[in-house]
Write an enzyme that holds these catalytic residues in place. Sequence first.
Site, mmCIF file in Angstrom:
data_model
loop_
_atom_site.group_PDB
_atom_site.id
_atom_site.type_symbol
_atom_site.label_atom_id
_atom_site.label_comp_id
_atom_site.label_asym_id
_atom_site.label_seq_id
_atom_site.Cartn_x
_atom_site.Cartn_y
_atom_site.Cartn_z
ATOM 1 C CB CYS A 102 28.514 62.132 23.149
ATOM 2 S SG CYS A 102 27.075 63.087 23.616
ATOM 3 C CG HIS A 137 28.670 59.735 27.161
ATOM 4 N ND1 HIS A 137 29.857 60.333 26.791
ATOM 5 C CD2 HIS A 137 27.714 60.682 27.051
ATOM 6 C CE1 HIS A 137 29.631 61.601 26.474
ATOM 7 N NE2 HIS A 137 28.329 61.837 26.626
ATOM 8 C CD GLU A 193 32.102 57.587 27.511
ATOM 9 O OE1 GLU A 193 31.629 56.909 26.568
ATOM 10 O OE2 GLU A 193 32.036 58.827 27.549
HETATM 11 N N1 GLN Z 1 27.802 69.106 22.846
HETATM 12 C C1 GLN Z 1 26.998 68.010 22.394
HETATM 13 C C2 GLN Z 1 25.573 68.091 22.899
HETATM 14 O O1 GLN Z 1 25.285 68.779 23.834
HETATM 15 C C3 GLN Z 1 27.618 66.694 22.776
HETATM 16 C C4 GLN Z 1 27.634 66.452 24.236
HETATM 17 C C5 GLN Z 1 28.612 65.407 24.661
HETATM 18 O O2 GLN Z 1 29.504 65.057 23.914
HETATM 19 N N2 GLN Z 1 28.473 64.914 25.874
HETATM 20 O O3 GLN Z 1 24.698 67.429 22.381
#
Ligand code: GLN
Length: 543
Positions: free
Chosen positions: A377, A506, A508
């Site tokens: 992410c 994600h 994970e």
């Molecule tokens: N801050 C970034 C976004 O909002 C990544 C979010 C995250 O890593 N879950 O897109």
Amino acid sequence: MSGVGKGIASASIGRLLQAKGYRVTAIKIDPYINVDAGTMNPTEHGEVFVTEDGDETDQDIGNYERFLNTNIYSINYMTTGRVYQSVIERERNLEYGGKCVEVVPHIPEEIINRITKAGKKADADITMVEVGGTVGEYQNMLFLEAARMMKMENMSDVVFVLVSYLPIPSKIGEMKTKPTQYAIRTLNSAGIQPDFVICRADLAIDDVRKKKIAINGNMFKDHIISAPDIDHIYEVPLNFEKEKLGDLILKQFGWSERYNAPGMKDWRELVDRINTSTDEVRIGIVGKYFNSGDFVLSDSYISVIEAVKHAAWHHGRQAKIDWLDAGAYETDEIKLAELKNYHGIIVPGGFGVRGIEGKIKAIQYVRENKIPYLGLCYGMQLATIEFARNVAGINGATSTEVDENAPHQVIHLMSDQVKNIEESNYGSTMRLGAYPCVLSLDSHSYGAYGETNISERHRHRYEFNNDYREQLQSAGLRIAGTSPDNRLVEIIELPDHPFFVGVQFHPEFKSRPINGHPLFNSFIEAGINKKDNLFSYDKSDQK
Ligand code: GLN
């Protein structure tokens, strides 16, 4: 009390009942007012676990998914805020037919409705319900009231399990049962008689103390279950099995093990694999960790940690995970060079400005030194920024999240998020939950997944800015996965690197202990191949 292991106990009981041939689902009740965990700081609440259907829930839902090897949906997560919100909405919609809507019975009724709905959705024979908090406190009273009412409906349908902590004061050196005896009394005063007590303690509880609790608590002695601290959580179901907890719970329901029940063979094999993996694979997780203790970190990134462990076990290794403070890399070149001591580096999800320049430095180092890299992410977004600045020569490339006036926002706000930010509408408004992604055949990711159409869970507001797609691609960045309409970049890779993969999602959240997640498995494999210098594993590191 919190941290005593109710989540793992619930998940483990569920796993045992599954092994006996029953369909099981699990519900988490958090007594706080927040409608979900999405708006809470991770240092306050721990990880926000995202479900397939896009709910931002408690980390225990992750434990349920990992132990039960099944998806758990939004309906299985309940908070006080959520329950009140739906009762108030229904009142506004005249659904109570003009009646006076009261805390009792309408709140417990709504709780019972939700429990029933979750059980139906999962087509479950048994629905585990974990009530957070401590018995006797004000916050979870209405949930216990709902539990009492459910038992009144049908006595043989409900079994109560109390998870209690038995201290062994160091000066005295013996296990104390009194707090547990009083916890049972307190439950009794809420109209609930526990059928089982799980005795969490440093050590196993002996027979004398089991008997004490049984007599004082009006219970059978073999219903007092020993639950000492052990090396890792995946041993808990096997320990419960030794105490015959699964059979005893079924007996209480008037049931027995089903013909053709799958049993615990796969789980026993997993635990054997965990216990016989000795060589180490060293993974560094780079984040903004200044001032947060190890305990807070492992709580905030529990799914990432578990996914790394699952993948290491998949390869017969033990993961040794270090928290690397991004801040240090901003100024300290010597620290940066220590990254070469790792088999692989992860930059996990995150938000905000602090620490990002250090993370970008770390990413540059692992890119140039060919150390396996997995960006999750924010870790993908920052890898894009690093590549834009240092390879494609786009000076000052950044994300809108970091600087909304920067000339080159290679990561920018998704168009449907603009209004949310303008209106400060932050609750449950990110791009959340499972979305499909199509992989390109020449990519490393395709090699890992072995299929082109995948689905992964998301939680973000910002995305790869397509205005820079061509420029970055012609500088050598591979767009390895996109949304099916090709509009949203989901995966970036570097073709000339042993493993450099950044994912907008994600993975994970979908890693399960028995097989591990394809992307994490492939990342760990690259780490092992890269430097096969073995470190022997020190068991005391395993948390
Ligand atoms: N801050 C970034 C976004 O909002 C990544 C979010 C995250 O890593 N879950 O897109």
